[in-house]
Design an enzyme around this catalytic site. Structure first.
Site, PDB file in Angstrom:
ATOM      1  N   ASP C  17      41.548  -2.606  61.246  1.00  0.00           N
ATOM      2  CA  ASP C  17      41.247  -1.321  60.292  1.00  0.00           C
ATOM      3  C   ASP C  17      42.777  -0.645  60.017  1.00  0.00           C
ATOM      4  O   ASP C  17      43.786  -1.034  60.585  1.00  0.00           O
ATOM      5  CB  ASP C  17      40.248  -0.421  60.897  1.00  0.00           C
ATOM      6  CG  ASP C  17      40.364   0.395  61.884  1.00  0.00           C
ATOM      7  OD1 ASP C  17      41.565   0.429  62.248  1.00  0.00           O
ATOM      8  OD2 ASP C  17      39.544   0.622  62.520  1.00  0.00           O
ATOM      9  N   ALA C  18      42.745   0.351  59.113  1.00  0.00           N
ATOM     10  CA  ALA C  18      43.789   0.967  58.674  1.00  0.00           C
ATOM     11  C   ALA C  18      44.456   1.838  59.965  1.00  0.00           C
ATOM     12  O   ALA C  18      45.570   2.217  59.779  1.00  0.00           O
ATOM     13  CB  ALA C  18      43.629   1.933  57.485  1.00  0.00           C
TER      14      ALA C  18
END
Lengths: 144, 144, 144, 144
Positions: C17-18
């Protein structure tokens, strides 16, 4: 040109949907696996490219779904380089399954196009050594 | 304490698996939606916290699955703050569905624990104004 | 008891994920991979169980996340049977990564509990031959 | 033809990858949300179609990614019917984000093609009332 890289992937419950088949978006995940492992084996790892400050985001993706893939299928992901330019490249993929016939059954085929950009999002030339590596891979493909 | 935040989520094919139900890992995605929207409404957005250089990764997660959720269900995600410490906090969740009975049917409940860390991965105190915001939220919960 | 089954998993962009790390819900997908391959190797495939009209949905899941997993990490998924009952069983998992130290670094550990049910959702006894197979697996674990 | 249906979607951590942007496969999930909600509002729910024993799997998908979507973005998913045949239909999509300019910024556009099949996988005509509903929707699009 001939598909040069082959990778096996086992379908999990997590990949399927209530229609009883692999959910359509997951084919793009299979493509990621295919091109990553082809690059690792024949050129360099994506992580090496990332360490140069270069990202290769997908700018285009296409899939033609021909037949469903099911839970616990052992899929064959085949990948080839389709096109190489200064700032971009294109990969072709085939997803198939060995059903015990003469040759594996084609379930889907598709492609992705990628642009080389910096972390700031600016287009950047693909570094010479990677270009060379991929060119050699194309040569190998053509000899097959 | 009483659940203070409620958010509706429509189940997509993408969330389900070949067993015909929502895949077990997706409940953790529902929890993300629940706590994000509760924080946005009552304290501040996660993006604001991120902009302070603080991340709140999950350090623990638990789910008790009681009944399946199906395709196209309109789920109710309820979230509350369960515990607030200097470096961590805990959220409780309930996933339910309105089946037309007196009260929604509970499908799953669970919790997540989060630690406050810097981008470099070091523990950091939750900033005073966020602590205050979450404390007020706990007060509101207790008054219900 | 000692962990008896070990399976390697390569982290993909799709798993991250980010925050730059593996998204917390994906650990439950790793658990699916671990128990599926352990069962296939030592007892029978899940597909065989499914063919008997029996499903083994997750009724409980827990994870303690200790350190992040990153893109392209080669994770080690270790699985063991923790408990076997007439209508249910429990698996333990450890997710680790070889960082070149004496032993792999533990990134997360957790468990899942499963109930045996029919396609109609009724509890059903785990069939005798599967119970036996899993019992033998527990014996093997204890001898290690 | 003019895009007739608009749906807002909040980007979650779960949708992003370590490149800091929405992972490319998730656009296909956004398309599912777009066409499902357009159909529900203007024709009937997918669940109604399913209840007739008809599935509408994706046979083709295409995306042109023009700019990244980020964590917590409020995306606008626009959907239109692009083509309607006896056994298939095609939808167009636009994913954009309001950046406070004159008009939303286009992040991606794409399409999906669907075939109508039975649960056994045989092609089947789209039922008359659904054909009519979608035809009316095309009329509305053309009047805009």
């Amino acid at each position: 040109m001939a598909i040069i890289h082959r990778y096996e992937y086992r379908v999990r419950y997590a990949d399927t949907d209530a229609g009883g088949v692999v959910y359509n978006a997951n084919h793009l995940r299979f493509y990621e696996i295919g091109r990553t492992e082809m690059m690792r084996e024949h050129v360099c790892s994506y992580k090496d490219i990332e360490d140069l400050g270069i990202l290769l985001p997908v700018t285009e993706s296409y899939t033609r779904y021909k037949a469903p893939a099911f839970y616990d299928d052992l899929l064959i992901i085949e990948t080839e380089v389709a096109e190489l330019k200064r700032f971009s490249c294109k990969f072709n993929y085939r997803i198939s399954r060995d059903d015990g016939e003469d040759k594996p059954r084609l379930l889907a085929r598709g492609y992705t196009v990628h642009a080389a950009i910096t972390r700031e999002g600016k287009l950047i030339r693909i570094p010479e050594n990677i270009l060379n590596g991929v060119s050699k891979l194309i040569d190998k493909q053509q000899k097959r």
